[in-house]
Write an enzyme that holds these catalytic residues in place. Structure first.
Site, short mmCIF file in Angstrom:
data_model
loop_
_atom_site.label_atom_id
_atom_site.label_comp_id
_atom_site.label_asym_id
_atom_site.label_seq_id
_atom_site.Cartn_x
_atom_site.Cartn_y
_atom_site.Cartn_z
N GLU A 121 0.82 -1.22 0.00
CA GLU A 121 0.00 0.00 0.00
C GLU A 121 0.86 1.27 0.00
O GLU A 121 0.52 2.26 -0.66
CB GLU A 121 -0.92 -0.01 1.23
CG GLU A 121 -1.94 1.09 1.26
CD GLU A 121 -2.93 1.00 0.10
OE1 GLU A 121 -3.77 0.10 0.11
OE2 GLU A 121 -2.84 1.83 -0.83
N GLY A 126 1.73 7.05 -0.74
CA GLY A 126 2.08 7.14 0.69
C GLY A 126 0.97 6.64 1.57
O GLY A 126 0.62 5.46 1.56
N ILE A 128 -2.21 7.36 1.39
CA ILE A 128 -3.54 7.26 0.75
C ILE A 128 -3.83 5.77 0.47
O ILE A 128 -3.06 5.12 -0.22
CB ILE A 128 -3.60 8.06 -0.57
CG1 ILE A 128 -3.31 9.54 -0.33
CG2 ILE A 128 -4.96 7.87 -1.25
CD1 ILE A 128 -3.26 10.38 -1.59
N GLU A 182 15.02 13.72 -2.64
CA GLU A 182 16.31 13.09 -2.37
C GLU A 182 17.43 13.97 -2.93
O GLU A 182 17.18 14.88 -3.73
CB GLU A 182 16.34 11.71 -3.03
CG GLU A 182 15.39 10.76 -2.32
CD GLU A 182 15.29 9.42 -3.02
OE1 GLU A 182 16.28 8.98 -3.59
OE2 GLU A 182 14.20 8.84 -2.97
N ASP A 193 9.17 8.40 -10.73
CA ASP A 193 8.49 7.93 -9.52
C ASP A 193 6.97 7.83 -9.71
O ASP A 193 6.38 6.78 -9.46
CB ASP A 193 8.88 8.85 -8.35
CG ASP A 193 8.10 8.56 -7.09
OD1 ASP A 193 8.57 7.74 -6.28
OD2 ASP A 193 7.02 9.16 -6.92
N LYS A 197 4.40 4.36 -9.90
CA LYS A 197 3.13 4.24 -9.16
C LYS A 197 1.97 4.01 -10.12
O LYS A 197 1.06 3.22 -9.82
CB LYS A 197 2.90 5.52 -8.33
CG LYS A 197 3.93 5.65 -7.22
CD LYS A 197 3.94 7.04 -6.62
CE LYS A 197 4.98 7.16 -5.54
NZ LYS A 197 5.18 8.54 -5.09
N GLY A 295 6.78 10.79 3.55
CA GLY A 295 7.11 11.18 4.92
C GLY A 295 7.17 9.97 5.82
O GLY A 295 6.54 8.94 5.56
N1 LIG Z 1 10.59 8.37 2.17
C1 LIG Z 1 9.30 8.31 1.86
O1 LIG Z 1 8.52 9.20 2.20
C2 LIG Z 1 8.77 7.14 1.07
C3 LIG Z 1 7.40 7.10 0.73
C4 LIG Z 1 6.90 5.99 0.04
C5 LIG Z 1 7.76 4.97 -0.30
N2 LIG Z 1 9.10 5.05 0.02
C6 LIG Z 1 9.97 3.93 -0.36
O2 LIG Z 1 10.41 3.29 0.83
C7 LIG Z 1 11.72 2.74 0.65
C8 LIG Z 1 12.65 3.29 1.73
O3 LIG Z 1 12.75 4.70 1.57
P1 LIG Z 1 13.44 5.62 2.70
O4 LIG Z 1 13.05 7.00 2.36
O5 LIG Z 1 13.15 5.08 4.05
O6 LIG Z 1 14.99 5.40 2.37
P2 LIG Z 1 16.24 5.88 3.25
O7 LIG Z 1 15.82 6.87 4.28
O8 LIG Z 1 17.31 6.25 2.29
O9 LIG Z 1 16.68 4.55 4.04
C9 LIG Z 1 17.13 3.43 3.36
C10 LIG Z 1 17.51 2.35 4.36
O10 LIG Z 1 17.83 1.17 3.61
C11 LIG Z 1 19.03 0.63 4.16
N3 LIG Z 1 19.69 -0.16 3.10
C12 LIG Z 1 20.13 0.23 1.88
N4 LIG Z 1 20.65 -0.82 1.20
C13 LIG Z 1 20.55 -1.90 2.04
C14 LIG Z 1 20.90 -3.26 1.93
N5 LIG Z 1 21.47 -3.75 0.82
N6 LIG Z 1 20.63 -4.09 2.98
C15 LIG Z 1 20.05 -3.61 4.12
N7 LIG Z 1 19.69 -2.31 4.28
C16 LIG Z 1 19.93 -1.46 3.25
C17 LIG Z 1 19.83 1.84 4.60
O11 LIG Z 1 20.79 1.37 5.51
P3 LIG Z 1 21.74 2.35 6.35
O12 LIG Z 1 20.85 2.93 7.41
O13 LIG Z 1 22.77 1.46 6.89
O14 LIG Z 1 22.25 3.39 5.38
C18 LIG Z 1 18.71 2.69 5.21
O15 LIG Z 1 18.47 2.29 6.56
C19 LIG Z 1 12.12 3.12 -0.77
O16 LIG Z 1 11.81 2.07 -1.64
C20 LIG Z 1 11.23 4.32 -1.09
O17 LIG Z 1 10.98 4.47 -2.48
C21 LIG Z 1 9.60 6.10 0.68
#
Ligand SMILES: NC(=O)c1ccc[n+]([C@@H]2O[C@H](COP(=O)([O-])OP(=O)(O)OC[C@H]3O[C@@H](n4cnc5c(N)ncnc54)[C@H](OP(=O)(O)O)[C@@H]3O)[C@@H](O)[C@H]2O)c1
Length: 417
Positions: A121, A126, A128, A182, A193, A197, A295
Site C-alpha cells: 500500500e 504514501g 492514501i 532526495e 516515480d 506508481k 514522509g
Molecule cells: N521516504 C518516503 O517518504 C517514502 C514514501 C513511500 C515509499 N518510500 C519507499 O520506501 C523505501 C525506503 O525509503 P526511505 O526514504 O526510508 O529510504 P532511506 O531513508 O534512504 O533509508 C534506506 C535504508 O535502507 C538501508 N539499506 C540500503 N541498502 C541496504 C541493503 N542492501 N541491505 C540492508 N539495508 C539497506 C539503509 O541502511 P543504512 O541505514 O545502513 O544506510 C537505510 O536504513 C524506498 O523504496 C522508497 O521508495 C519512501
C-alpha cells in the site's frame, strides 16, 4: 484473536524508523520487530545493537519470522530480498515502487506459486489507501480512469514556483531541506516515480501488467517561466499528473506529464507535499482521495496497515487481472497538449494532428493541439535535450477519430498528384 506477528525489517531510514515509531505508538495492533537489517556499519542507531544485523540471511533464514518488511532504497537488492523471501514461503510488505513496477510480473507469479502474500500500500500515494480501495471496493466495477498527483516532491516544487513565484532551483532546494526530495531528485522531477506508481495502479484498477519503459514520463525539468505565465493568464495551475484511462476499444492508455488544472478540478487545491487520487467508475462516478504522499510517519502508517492486514490473512486477489478487465495497453492514442518550442525543426519533429491555438512571439512560441502519444514517446529525449515543454491541457486520452473514407481518398489523390 489475531496472531502477534514477528517482523524481520530491512532498512531503518525514513520509512523504517517511521514504522518503528508508529508500531510502538499504536494502541490497537501489536507486532514485534525481531531483527533489522541495514547496510552502513558506521551509523549510530536509535535502537539496541542486538536488533541490528548486516547479514540479510539472519532474517531470511530465521524460521521464527513470519513477515519480511522491505524498506531499503536499492531496488535491485530489494528485489533479491523480496523474491527470496517469497520463495521461502514468507509474507512480505514493501514500499518500493521502483522494484515493484520493474518486476511486477515476476512478483505476481511468485505470490501465486508460493501461496504467500505481498502487500505494498505504501508504494503508491504514501498514506492514501488507494491500492486496497481498488482491490476491495472497486473489485468488480469497471473503471474509466484513475488520475491524480502521485509525487510529493514535484507537487511541492510546482506549488512554490506557481503560487509563491520561487525559482525552480530554490523550490527544489527547499524540498530537499524538508526531506521530501532526495539528493538526486531525478526520479521525482523527471516523472519516473509517479510512473512507477501508475504502473502499480494500472494492475489493480485495470488488471494490466505494463512495463514502465513503455509508458511516457515527462517531468518538470524543462518548465520555464513563460509556461507559468501562460498557465497563470488562463487561471490554471500546473500539476504533474499520471493518467490511466480505459478507451472505447477496451485498451488502456497511460502517461505521466505536467498538466494544466482548472479551479473546478479536485487536484487544483492539492498543494505542497500532498498527493491526490481521482478514481472514476462507470457507475459510481468520481471519487477523490487526498493525503500525505510521503514522509516517515504517514508512510510508516501505511506499512503498518499492511502488516495488520497480513495478521488477518489478507492477500490481494488481483481480480481485474484474473478476469481480464481490459484487453491491453496502448500508446496509439491522442492527447491534447500545450507545446512550447524553439524552432520549426521542433514542430516538424512533433507532428500535430490538429492545432487549436498558436503563438509565435519574440519571447517564446507555443501551439496547443492534438498529438499522438507514441509521437511524444518517440521524441522524449529530443524534448528534454532541447528544453521544450509539454503540458496536457486536460486529462482525457482519446482514440484517433476515423476520417470519412471520402476524405481519406481525397487526401490520397492530393498526395499522388
Ligand atoms: N521516504 C518516503 O517518504 C517514502 C514514501 C513511500 C515509499 N518510500 C519507499 O520506501 C523505501 C525506503 O525509503 P526511505 O526514504 O526510508 O529510504 P532511506 O531513508 O534512504 O533509508 C534506506 C535504508 O535502507 C538501508 N539499506 C540500503 N541498502 C541496504 C541493503 N542492501 N541491505 C540492508 N539495508 C539497506 C539503509 O541502511 P543504512 O541505514 O545502513 O544506510 C537505510 O536504513 C524506498 O523504496 C522508497 O521508495 C519512501
Amino acid at each position: 484473536m489475531a496472531k502477534k506477528l514477528k517482523i524481520g525489517l530491512f532498512g531503518f531510514g525514513c520509512v523504517g524508523q517511521g514504522l518503528h515509531y508508529v508500531l510502538n505508538n499504536s494502541t490497537g495492533f501489536k507486532a514485534d520487530i525481531v531483527k533489522i537489517a541495514v547496510k552502513d556499519k558506521t551509523k549510530e542507531r536509535s535502537v539496541s545493537k542486538d536488533l541490528i544485523t548486516f547479514d540479510k540471511y539472519e532474517i531470511l533464514n530465521n524460521p521464527e519470522i513470519d513477515v519480511i518488511v522491505e524498506l531499503i532504497d536499492d531496488a535491485e537488492e530489494a528485489f533479491n530480498i523480496v523474491s527470496e523471501a517469497l520463495k521461502k514461503g514468507k509474507h512480505v510488505v514493501t514500499a518500493n515502487k521502483k522494484m515493484l513496477a520493474i518486476h511486477l510480473e515476476e512478483l505476481y507469479e511468485l505470490q501465486i506459486k508460493n501461496n504467500v502474500s505481498l502487500l505494498y500500500e505504501a508504494s503508491a500515494g504514501g498514506s492514501i489507501p488507494i491500492i486496497r480501495t481498488l482491490e476491495e471496493y472497486f473489485d468488480n466495477e469497471e473503471l474509466e480512469k484513475v488520475s491524480g498527483i502521485f509525487n510529493g516532491t514535484t507537487n511541492y516544487i510546482l506549488t512554490k514556483t506557481i503560487n509563491e513565484k520561487l525559482s525552480y532551483a530554490v523550490a527544489l532546494k527547499q524540498a530537499q531541506e524538508k526531506g521530501f526530495a532526495e539528493t538526486d531528485p531525478t526520479n521525482d522531477v523527471e516523472g519516473y516515480d509517479p510512473k512507477f506508481k501508475a504502473v502499480i495502479i494500472a494492475l489493480h484498477a485495470f488488471g494490466l501488467i505494463i512495463k514502465p519503459e513503455e509508458v511516457l514520463n515527462l517531468g518538470i525539468t524543462t518548465l520555464h517561466e513563460n509556461d507559468i505565465k501562460y498557465a497563470s493568464e488562463k487561471d490554471y495551475k500546473i500539476k504533474l499528473t499520471p493518467v490511466i484511462q480505459r478507451l472505447p476499444n477496451d485498451k488502456v492508455g497511460v502517461l505521466v506529464a505536467p498538466r494544466f488544472v482548472k479551479e473546478t478540478n479536485q487536484l487544483f487545491n492539492v498543494e505542497n507535499e500532498f498527493n491526490g487520487v481521482i478514481v472514476e467508475g462507470k457507475f459510481s462516478g468520481e471519487q477523490f482521495l487526498q493525503g500525505k504522499g510521503a514522509g516517515s510517519y504517514p508512510t510508516g502508517a501505511a506499512v503498518l496497515s499492511d502488516i495488520s492486514a497480513l495478521s488477518h490473512g489478507y492477500k490481494y486477489e488481483y481480480k481485474k487481472h484474473v478476469q481480464k478487465h481490459a484487453s491491453n495497453f496502448t500508446n496509439d492514442v491522442i492527447v491534447n497538449v500545450y507545446f512550447r518550442y524553439n524552432s520549426l525543426i521542433d514542430l516538424n519533429k512533433i507532428e500535430f494532428d490538429e492545432i487549436s491555438e498558436k503563438y509565435n512571439g519574440g519571447d517564446y512560441n507555443y501551439i496547443v493541439g492534438k498529438v499522438n502519444l507514441q509521437t511524444l514517446l518517440n521524441n522524449r529525449d529530443y524534448i528534454l535535450k532541447n528544453k521544450l515543454f509539454i503540458s496536457l491541457v486536460n486529462d482525457t486520452i482519446s482514440l484517433k477519430a476515423k476520417k470519412a473514407e471520402a476524405t481519406v481518398n481525397k487526401e490520397k489523390q492530393l498526395i499522388n498528384n
